[in-house]
Design a protein around this motif. Sequence first.
Motif, PDB file in Angstrom:
ATOM      1  N   TYR A 198       0.864  -1.149  -0.022  1.00 36.60           N
ATOM      2  CA  TYR A 198       0.194   0.008   0.135  1.00 36.60           C
ATOM      3  C   TYR A 198       0.875   1.273  -0.062  1.00 36.60           C
ATOM      4  O   TYR A 198       2.041   1.413   0.678  1.00 36.60           O
ATOM      5  N   LEU A 236       0.163   6.778   9.489  1.00 41.28           N
ATOM      6  CA  LEU A 236       0.485   5.341   9.906  1.00 41.28           C
ATOM      7  C   LEU A 236       0.344   5.274  11.230  1.00 41.28           C
ATOM      8  O   LEU A 236      -0.339   4.403  11.982  1.00 41.28           O
ATOM      9  N   VAL A 272      -3.458   5.344  12.667  1.00 47.51           N
ATOM     10  CA  VAL A 272      -4.046   3.951  12.165  1.00 47.51           C
ATOM     11  C   VAL A 272      -3.165   2.674  12.256  1.00 47.51           C
ATOM     12  O   VAL A 272      -2.157   2.523  11.441  1.00 47.51           O
ATOM     13  N   PRO A 273      -3.070   2.284  13.403  1.00 51.93           N
ATOM     14  CA  PRO A 273      -2.250   1.296  13.761  1.00 51.93           C
ATOM     15  C   PRO A 273      -1.933   0.143  12.412  1.00 51.93           C
ATOM     16  O   PRO A 273      -3.134  -0.035  12.175  1.00 51.93           O
ATOM     17  N   ALA A 274      -0.727   0.107  11.869  1.00 48.16           N
ATOM     18  CA  ALA A 274      -0.467  -0.762  10.759  1.00 48.16           C
ATOM     19  C   ALA A 274      -0.847  -2.028  11.114  1.00 48.16           C
ATOM     20  O   ALA A 274      -1.091  -2.951  10.160  1.00 48.16           O
ATOM     21  N   ASP A 275      -0.875  -2.329  12.468  1.00 49.02           N
ATOM     22  CA  ASP A 275      -1.207  -3.773  12.656  1.00 49.02           C
ATOM     23  C   ASP A 275      -2.551  -4.349  12.777  1.00 49.02           C
ATOM     24  O   ASP A 275      -2.944  -5.346  12.599  1.00 49.02           O
ATOM     25  N   VAL A 276      -3.650  -3.110  12.342  1.00 44.42           N
ATOM     26  CA  VAL A 276      -4.886  -3.248  12.232  1.00 44.42           C
ATOM     27  C   VAL A 276      -5.249  -3.687  10.740  1.00 44.42           C
ATOM     28  O   VAL A 276      -5.650  -4.691  10.490  1.00 44.42           O
ATOM     29  N   PHE A 277      -5.124  -2.759   9.896  1.00 48.04           N
ATOM     30  CA  PHE A 277      -5.555  -2.740   8.677  1.00 48.04           C
ATOM     31  C   PHE A 277      -5.032  -1.833   7.839  1.00 48.04           C
ATOM     32  O   PHE A 277      -4.659  -0.758   8.274  1.00 48.04           O
ATOM     33  N   PRO A 278      -4.747  -1.892   6.486  1.00 45.37           N
ATOM     34  CA  PRO A 278      -4.305  -1.090   5.422  1.00 45.37           C
ATOM     35  C   PRO A 278      -5.254   0.099   5.438  1.00 45.37           C
ATOM     36  O   PRO A 278      -6.367   0.168   5.973  1.00 45.37           O
ATOM     37  N   GLN A 279      -4.605   1.252   4.866  1.00 42.55           N
ATOM     38  CA  GLN A 279      -5.567   2.452   4.532  1.00 42.55           C
ATOM     39  C   GLN A 279      -6.975   2.312   3.883  1.00 42.55           C
ATOM     40  O   GLN A 279      -7.005   1.536   3.055  1.00 42.55           O
ATOM     41  N   GLY A 280      -7.608   3.170   4.098  1.00 41.73           N
ATOM     42  CA  GLY A 280      -9.013   3.220   3.222  1.00 41.73           C
ATOM     43  C   GLY A 280     -10.142   2.338   3.461  1.00 41.73           C
ATOM     44  O   GLY A 280      -9.653   1.345   4.341  1.00 41.73           O
ATOM     45  N   SER A 281     -11.040   2.279   2.769  1.00 41.95           N
ATOM     46  CA  SER A 281     -12.242   1.128   2.846  1.00 41.95           C
ATOM     47  C   SER A 281     -12.205   0.200   1.826  1.00 41.95           C
ATOM     48  O   SER A 281     -13.253  -0.847   1.980  1.00 41.95           O
ATOM     49  N   THR A 282     -11.328   0.198   0.791  1.00 46.01           N
ATOM     50  CA  THR A 282     -11.431  -0.672  -0.282  1.00 46.01           C
ATOM     51  C   THR A 282      -9.935  -1.159  -0.690  1.00 46.01           C
ATOM     52  O   THR A 282      -8.958  -0.412  -0.083  1.00 46.01           O
ATOM     53  N   THR A 283      -9.942  -2.131  -1.319  1.00 51.34           N
ATOM     54  CA  THR A 283      -8.646  -2.646  -1.757  1.00 51.34           C
ATOM     55  C   THR A 283      -8.686  -2.824  -3.380  1.00 51.34           C
ATOM     56  O   THR A 283      -9.392  -3.437  -4.047  1.00 51.34           O
ATOM     57  N   TYR A 323     -12.326  11.241   8.010  1.00 48.87           N
ATOM     58  CA  TYR A 323     -11.201  10.085   7.825  1.00 48.87           C
ATOM     59  C   TYR A 323      -9.933  10.667   7.929  1.00 48.87           C
ATOM     60  O   TYR A 323      -9.081  10.022   8.866  1.00 48.87           O
ATOM     61  N   ASP A 350     -13.773   6.090   4.299  1.00 47.04           N
ATOM     62  CA  ASP A 350     -12.887   7.166   3.654  1.00 47.04           C
ATOM     63  C   ASP A 350     -13.184   7.822   2.676  1.00 47.04           C
ATOM     64  O   ASP A 350     -12.653   8.472   1.993  1.00 47.04           O
TER      65      ASP A 350
END
Lengths: 543, 543
Positions: free
Chosen positions: A32, A40, A43-54, B132, B243
């Motif tokens: 990402y 960063l 939003v702890p990077a341990d939880v999830f990547p950024q945003g709401s979609t991939t 966000y 987001d």
Amino acid sequence: MKSVKSTPARSTSSLALFGGILISGLATFGAYKLGQHQTLLNVPADVFPQGSTTKLGDISPPTYCTDEELSTAIGEVKKMIGGHKVFNTPVEIESHGTSEFTTHAPKPHQRPKYVVYPELTEDVVSIMKIMYEYNVPVVPFSGGTSLEGHFFSTRSQSVVVDTTKMKKVIAIHEDDLDAVVEAGVNWQDLNQLLEPHNLIFGPDCGPSALIGGMVSTNASGINAARYGSMVSNVVSLTVVLADGTVIKTKQRPRKSSAGYNLAGLIVGSEGTLGIVTEATVKLHVKPVKETVCVGQFATVSDATNAVAQIYRKGLNPNAIELLDKDMMHCINYSGYFTREWLEVPTIFFKIGGINDIVVKEQVKEIEKITSKNNCHDFLYAKNDEEKEELFSARKNAFFAILDYGRNEIDPNVRLWVTDMAVPLSKLPPVLAKLEKMVRSSGLQSILLGHVGDSNIHFDIFYTEETKNKCEKIINEMMLLGLANEGTSSGEHGIGNGKRRYLELELGTETVDLMRRVKFALDPKRILNPDKIFKIDPQDDGEY
Amino acid sequence: MKSVKSTPARSTSSLALFGGILISGLATFGAYKLGQHQTLLNVPADVFPQGSTTKLGDISPPTYCTDEELSTAIGEVKKMIGGHKVFNTPVEIESHGTSEFTTHAPKPHQRPKYVVYPELTEDVVSIMKIMYEYNVPVVPFSGGTSLEGHFFSTRSQSVVVDTTKMKKVIAIHEDDLDAVVEAGVNWQDLNQLLEPHNLIFGPDCGPSALIGGMVSTNASGINAARYGSMVSNVVSLTVVLADGTVIKTKQRPRKSSAGYNLAGLIVGSEGTLGIVTEATVKLHVKPVKETVCVGQFATVSDATNAVAQIYRKGLNPNAIELLDKDMMHCINYSGYFTREWLEVPTIFFKIGGINDIVVKEQVKEIEKITSKNNCHDFLYAKNDEEKEELFSARKNAFFAILDYGRNEIDPNVRLWVTDMAVPLSKLPPVLAKLEKMVRSSGLQSILLGHVGDSNIHFDIFYTEETKNKCEKIINEMMLLGLANEGTSSGEHGIGNGKRRYLELELGTETVDLMRRVKFALDPKRILNPDKIFKIDPQDDGEY
């Protein structure tokens, strides 16, 4: 979106240890695109990547097991659930690798390496824990009747998990109108068990379909006009997730607002989010009295106008099936039936009710409406024998089609069977354009429509020589449907046969959201890879 | 699960740069417990954390904006959508902070800092992009009629996004039986617009409820026995994600198997996954003829047995509402009605059909069944006036209850309104135990049941002095329901009032899966925090 402002760090100790190194690490990892370190941090990077979609472009290709890892994994599976449940004979491999129904044959190398037959939910848990550990691609397999390549082993090292041995009907709750069944139960077998209770299971797709696969494709069939598709008929599901976690989505009441509707998410997810092992399904009461009536119309518009008016009168037939003039010609041609039908657009209705009076009142009303819509001929069954005889024309349509095609077109003719749906009001112009399209190509087609929910099968005959031409028309058909607020599948699903249409239908962001959900539940992308949407930026194939 | 075996590294360059440092970084970060580095390598850490679920114990607390960041964010919102849509007056703050309906009053500091009124989906997109960016907790707000603290601002710095100004009915497609509406449309207003078309919207909950909130709680009401709850009445949703990405879940056909059922996931997610801005909803045809009949039974079991037998006969009334003897006493007490009712368990039925003959046949059958089940008295309306008169007893029940309570119990009496559902066959023993429980406590209760889908409101009168006792019984009621395969909510939702029951009902793993889905779509945990399940390991409150 604006760039992130500089704000005080929340957790400076983590920052010191973590920030810069992680960002460069991620960059190297093909990952990402992270913004400034502040994002960063928040939003702890341990939880999830950024945003709401991939987005497809933002991910790296998946990595699956080596041959050696696969055989270690299979060894562990055998130890856990018993070697007699694991196969790799050519017959098993081939019968789980392709399907005679599909037009999208897999490539020769696209075959599973093993087929595993769990007998219990616990077996599936054991299998998935091991598959997850060794990154083995897993293809769930049910009745094998799907049409869009849903169960093809697109990845080498694939293991098929075949749930057909899980066929216990665990409970029938007559008064609660539900049944608890394992995934491998055949819907017709279930109906047979329900017969003495005067109950039925609503959806009625291909005869060999099993509950697990029907859940996975959100299947429906002729009765859907009345009882809805699978999504309306599932109360709760037991699902084994990618990592072997087993969950049950709901308790048994038919109505619940307790937490996310996870069953609703799993239905139609084509085995990409989990393996369904058990389902609590709704049951319906078999109509006390039922008859069949048939209306033969001047045009398709007359037929669909009649359907709209029938609904607007508060009538709710148990089935509303439209057959076009070509389909009626095949039926006459087959000679299976004593009656000679007019070769015009025809609707077969099933009308049910609590007694003969109620059924008759409905038939009277339907006849009145059809007669106002250029219905040449209106027939209705006066007894059970006539009812069977009339509806058999619809029920045996598929065989009539094959008879006609093999004798009149080519002994090796095939039928490209597909489905789509548009809003009912859009059906007449869409069907008119489709017919013109096919006629001008020189190919022949038939129309079978679950017109009660405006879901149509506009199927085209083809041979090896005309396959490309046929594929081109199928493609145009899908685009025409989408241009008319339609969906590329009303009941068959996407598989890998229709992936190309999904973004056109719903937009890239919606598909990116599906991909986000998939990756969240299956971070190693082991469950039925490459189905519905792409999970690999290097995937350039359409099947 | 077995420990991970050592296998060849896929990407040694990444490993060298990345492996050990990331693991120690994550450990410090209060993060997922990673195993050996091989697992990390096989699942790129850029994609998702391990496994298929997210356990509360494995996550760090969320971090939201500072006061300064909030005011920068609000400044940007005003610039983007206009300052006239942003409020922080005490009246706005208070009216969006609590609810007179709820028994779970928020703590005094649990109030939003701002209330924003978007007028377009694009406004919501702008708002969410900014929220966000600055990590602002966002609480979506609709009709404000929810009962379980769904819209409480549990986090300081919360911003309420109130969609009530988005109230356009965009399209009514008569022949397709659907309507496209914005989230702020009131369901009763929609019905008024549908009146000339002889169409209705199915679900019918509290009079001030709006479509957006009804979607979010999967609301239903009296008509659900026939038309289902919101999940059965939504075709497609337009949703703004955390987001600011906007998606539309489906096209307009009523049936589709194209990709994940995202609308099914959003319905009932209580604003924790996205803000619904637009919905395509199903419409139903208003019954051509409808009557009301009422059966008064010896016992609750007689009443529920009659309901089961009515369904088994293929009858499908438009409403089946059970009122217990206490509720019937309140109705007599209120003196609103000309009729003096027997104070026994009573069912109000609505029976519809295409004409008087069909309605009459159904009434005859229902009368026959009720008479076999100890029905003392069976009444039915012979004209529209009688129909209104009869059903008004059910419709005005709530006012009758309040009259009775205020006059006979305490002028400041309140009613703890809650809901639960169990399978129909479990209802008689559950209700018998509940009644005993309440009687022995000395409190008074009434029962209003949507018994057609076995969803009951067993509501208890309380005062400040008896509130604790009442809460204890409500808790026991929930546990009793769960012990009988029940759900802690049939139609009101979980909010923060019923979080404690969700794991008991569905198991920790199922809730962990919900949390995984939440974190995937909303990695900063900004959307309606603390609702349905915990998102913060430091959250030790039950509201």
